[in-house]
Design a protein around this motif. Structure first.
Motif, PDB file in Angstrom:
ATOM      1  N   TYR A   1       0.873  -1.169   0.000  1.00 26.12           N
ATOM      2  CA  TYR A   1       0.000   0.000   0.000  1.00 26.12           C
ATOM      3  C   TYR A   1       0.911   1.220   0.000  1.00 26.12           C
ATOM      4  O   TYR A   1       1.589   1.505   0.991  1.00 26.12           O
ATOM      5  CB  TYR A   1      -0.906  -0.014   1.228  1.00 26.12           C
ATOM      6  CG  TYR A   1      -1.712   1.254   1.458  1.00 26.12           C
ATOM      7  CD1 TYR A   1      -2.248   1.979   0.398  1.00 26.12           C
ATOM      8  CD2 TYR A   1      -1.940   1.718   2.755  1.00 26.12           C
ATOM      9  CE1 TYR A   1      -2.981   3.130   0.611  1.00 26.12           C
ATOM     10  CE2 TYR A   1      -2.679   2.869   2.990  1.00 26.12           C
ATOM     11  CZ  TYR A   1      -3.195   3.569   1.917  1.00 26.12           C
ATOM     12  OH  TYR A   1      -3.929   4.720   2.140  1.00 26.12           O
ATOM     13  N   VAL A   2       0.960   1.906  -1.130  1.00 30.59           N
ATOM     14  CA  VAL A   2       1.833   3.076  -1.282  1.00 30.59           C
ATOM     15  C   VAL A   2       0.970   4.306  -1.486  1.00 30.59           C
ATOM     16  O   VAL A   2       0.113   4.332  -2.377  1.00 30.59           O
ATOM     17  CB  VAL A   2       2.800   2.919  -2.479  1.00 30.59           C
ATOM     18  CG1 VAL A   2       3.775   4.099  -2.537  1.00 30.59           C
ATOM     19  CG2 VAL A   2       3.568   1.600  -2.393  1.00 30.59           C
ATOM     20  N   TYR A   3       1.162   5.310  -0.646  1.00 34.74           N
ATOM     21  CA  TYR A   3       0.384   6.541  -0.769  1.00 34.74           C
ATOM     22  C   TYR A   3       1.302   7.750  -0.636  1.00 34.74           C
ATOM     23  O   TYR A   3       2.468   7.629  -0.249  1.00 34.74           O
ATOM     24  CB  TYR A   3      -0.717   6.592   0.291  1.00 34.74           C
ATOM     25  CG  TYR A   3      -0.225   6.634   1.717  1.00 34.74           C
ATOM     26  CD1 TYR A   3       0.115   7.836   2.330  1.00 34.74           C
ATOM     27  CD2 TYR A   3      -0.091   5.461   2.462  1.00 34.74           C
ATOM     28  CE1 TYR A   3       0.577   7.870   3.637  1.00 34.74           C
ATOM     29  CE2 TYR A   3       0.372   5.488   3.769  1.00 34.74           C
ATOM     30  CZ  TYR A   3       0.700   6.700   4.355  1.00 34.74           C
ATOM     31  OH  TYR A   3       1.165   6.737   5.643  1.00 34.74           O
ATOM     32  N   LEU A   4       0.770   8.908  -0.998  1.00 33.15           N
ATOM     33  CA  LEU A   4       1.532  10.154  -0.929  1.00 33.15           C
ATOM     34  C   LEU A   4       1.161  10.954   0.308  1.00 33.15           C
ATOM     35  O   LEU A   4      -0.001  10.997   0.709  1.00 33.15           O
ATOM     36  CB  LEU A   4       1.257  11.021  -2.160  1.00 33.15           C
ATOM     37  CG  LEU A   4       1.860  10.588  -3.500  1.00 33.15           C
ATOM     38  CD1 LEU A   4       1.410  11.560  -4.583  1.00 33.15           C
ATOM     39  CD2 LEU A   4       3.370  10.516  -3.430  1.00 33.15           C
ATOM     40  N   ILE A   5       2.167  11.582   0.922  1.00 24.55           N
ATOM     41  CA  ILE A   5       1.921  12.572   1.966  1.00 24.55           C
ATOM     42  C   ILE A   5       2.431  13.913   1.461  1.00 24.55           C
ATOM     43  O   ILE A   5       3.420  13.979   0.740  1.00 24.55           O
ATOM     44  CB  ILE A   5       2.602  12.197   3.307  1.00 24.55           C
ATOM     45  CG1 ILE A   5       4.097  11.937   3.118  1.00 24.55           C
ATOM     46  CG2 ILE A   5       1.931  10.997   3.939  1.00 24.55           C
ATOM     47  CD1 ILE A   5       4.844  11.760   4.426  1.00 24.55           C
ATOM     48  N   TYR A   6       1.723  14.967   1.851  1.00 24.34           N
ATOM     49  CA  TYR A   6       2.050  16.323   1.407  1.00 24.34           C
ATOM     50  C   TYR A   6       2.077  16.424  -0.124  1.00 24.34           C
ATOM     51  O   TYR A   6       2.697  17.322  -0.674  1.00 24.34           O
ATOM     52  CB  TYR A   6       3.385  16.790   1.988  1.00 24.34           C
ATOM     53  CG  TYR A   6       3.515  16.578   3.462  1.00 24.34           C
ATOM     54  CD1 TYR A   6       2.559  17.057   4.360  1.00 24.34           C
ATOM     55  CD2 TYR A   6       4.586  15.871   3.986  1.00 24.34           C
ATOM     56  CE1 TYR A   6       2.667  16.846   5.723  1.00 24.34           C
ATOM     57  CE2 TYR A   6       4.699  15.652   5.359  1.00 24.34           C
ATOM     58  CZ  TYR A   6       3.737  16.139   6.208  1.00 24.34           C
ATOM     59  OH  TYR A   6       3.853  15.915   7.555  1.00 24.34           O
TER      60      TYR A   6
ATOM     61  N   ASN B   1       3.529   0.765   2.905  1.00 28.16           N
ATOM     62  CA  ASN B   1       2.898  -0.073   3.920  1.00 28.16           C
ATOM     63  C   ASN B   1       2.782  -1.496   3.400  1.00 28.16           C
ATOM     64  O   ASN B   1       2.644  -1.723   2.191  1.00 28.16           O
ATOM     65  CB  ASN B   1       1.477   0.416   4.238  1.00 28.16           C
ATOM     66  CG  ASN B   1       1.435   1.821   4.783  1.00 28.16           C
ATOM     67  OD1 ASN B   1       1.219   2.033   5.966  1.00 28.16           O
ATOM     68  ND2 ASN B   1       1.625   2.796   3.906  1.00 28.16           N
ATOM     69  N   VAL B   2       2.780  -2.444   4.320  1.00 22.07           N
ATOM     70  CA  VAL B   2       2.515  -3.837   3.992  1.00 22.07           C
ATOM     71  C   VAL B   2       1.092  -4.149   4.452  1.00 22.07           C
ATOM     72  O   VAL B   2       0.790  -4.033   5.648  1.00 22.07           O
ATOM     73  CB  VAL B   2       3.498  -4.782   4.691  1.00 22.07           C
ATOM     74  CG1 VAL B   2       3.210  -6.231   4.295  1.00 22.07           C
ATOM     75  CG2 VAL B   2       4.945  -4.413   4.367  1.00 22.07           C
ATOM     76  N   VAL B   3       0.223  -4.513   3.516  1.00 19.38           N
ATOM     77  CA  VAL B   3      -1.133  -4.921   3.885  1.00 19.38           C
ATOM     78  C   VAL B   3      -1.062  -6.306   4.521  1.00 19.38           C
ATOM     79  O   VAL B   3      -0.394  -7.212   4.005  1.00 19.38           O
ATOM     80  CB  VAL B   3      -2.052  -4.953   2.648  1.00 19.38           C
ATOM     81  CG1 VAL B   3      -3.431  -5.484   3.015  1.00 19.38           C
ATOM     82  CG2 VAL B   3      -2.161  -3.560   2.045  1.00 19.38           C
TER      83      VAL B   3
ATOM     84  N   VAL C   1      10.652   3.609  -4.595  1.00 20.23           N
ATOM     85  CA  VAL C   1       9.282   3.145  -4.397  1.00 20.23           C
ATOM     86  C   VAL C   1       8.338   4.327  -4.588  1.00 20.23           C
ATOM     87  O   VAL C   1       8.509   5.369  -3.954  1.00 20.23           O
ATOM     88  CB  VAL C   1       9.103   2.546  -2.984  1.00 20.23           C
ATOM     89  CG1 VAL C   1       7.631   2.261  -2.695  1.00 20.23           C
ATOM     90  CG2 VAL C   1       9.935   1.288  -2.840  1.00 20.23           C
ATOM     91  N   ASP C   2       7.361   4.155  -5.464  1.00 18.79           N
ATOM     92  CA  ASP C   2       6.377   5.214  -5.664  1.00 18.79           C
ATOM     93  C   ASP C   2       5.004   4.591  -5.900  1.00 18.79           C
ATOM     94  O   ASP C   2       4.822   3.374  -5.795  1.00 18.79           O
ATOM     95  CB  ASP C   2       6.776   6.137  -6.823  1.00 18.79           C
ATOM     96  CG  ASP C   2       6.951   5.396  -8.143  1.00 18.79           C
ATOM     97  OD1 ASP C   2       6.305   4.339  -8.344  1.00 18.79           O
ATOM     98  OD2 ASP C   2       7.730   5.867  -8.996  1.00 18.79           O
TER      99      ASP C   2
END
Length: 218
Positions: free
Chosen positions: A77-82, A89-91, A144-145
């Motif tokens: 689970y890869v998400y953006l901050i800012y 994250n590992v689900v 990682v993106d």
């Protein structure tokens, strides 16, 4: 060097709170155009279930972003901050129960791994550990993106995978509250961050860490 093996499926089927300390010492592998990068996971945070006010899926919130959290354990689970920094994250856990473990810090396993990470991370100031002592930093260093969101991490042919590493019961693991979740109400002070005590790559050292007892896990 031992032959690489994937982490056991049983780890990925656990809840986030159970899996977060068990992921410490395991090997995160990123496959890049310049070769594989291997690093040791040294800090994690648990975001467990619809009741966790710190989780993106609090209240069973299902959106285009959080949908991957509702999958069975094993996906990234890869998400953006800012709007600019990726977080990995590992689900984990069962399907339709949103559980994920944030990888907060990693340590390169070799000089070659560190060299590749420096190439992707770019220039930075301060201590050497600033290479990957934070969730945004490690994603940049490992390339990682969001394009890796939803990829399986439990397959040898995946561009992002988890391999067995150090025996977790031999590690000096401590736990403390998570970082930067002031919005999480009653869950702000839950001791759901775990790290290897004494490791220089840990992002934030707690003033009052509590030793984690492995025998508390089911």
């Amino acid at each position: 060097m031992r032959d690489p093996t994937l982490i056991p499926p049983s780890l990925l089927s656990r809840t986030a709170l159970e899996a977060a300390p068990l992921l410490l010492g395991q090997t995160l592998v990123s496959v890049t155009g310049d070769g594989e990068i291997r690093c040791r996971i040294v800090e994690t945070e648990s975001y467990g279930g619809a009741e966790d006010q710190g989780s993106h899926a609090f209240g069973n919130r299902r959106t285009a972003r959080t949908e991957v959290m509702f999958a069975a354990g094993g996906l990234a689970y890869v998400y953006l901050i800012y709007g600019m920094y990726s977080c990995l994250n590992v689900v984990v856990g069962d399907k339709d129960d949103p559980q994920a473990v944030l990888i907060r810090a990693v340590e390169p396993l070799s000089e070659m791994d560190a060299e590749l990470m420096h190439r992707y991370r770019g220039r930075f100031s301060g201590k050497a550990a600033n290479l990957s002592n934070g969730p945004g930093k490690l994603c940049r260093a490992l390339r990682v993106d969001r394009s890796l969101n939803g990829y399986p991490m439990d397959r040898m042919d995946s561009p992002l995978r988890l391999e067995a590493g150090d025996p977790v019961h031999e590690l000096p693991i401590v736990q403390c509250p998570r970082v930067n979740i002031d919005y999480a109400g009653d869950y702000v002070m839950k001791p759901w961050r775990f790290y290897i005590e004494g490791n220089s790559y840990v992002s934030v050292k707690s003033k009052h860490p509590v030793p984690f007892k492995m025998d508390t896990l089911p």
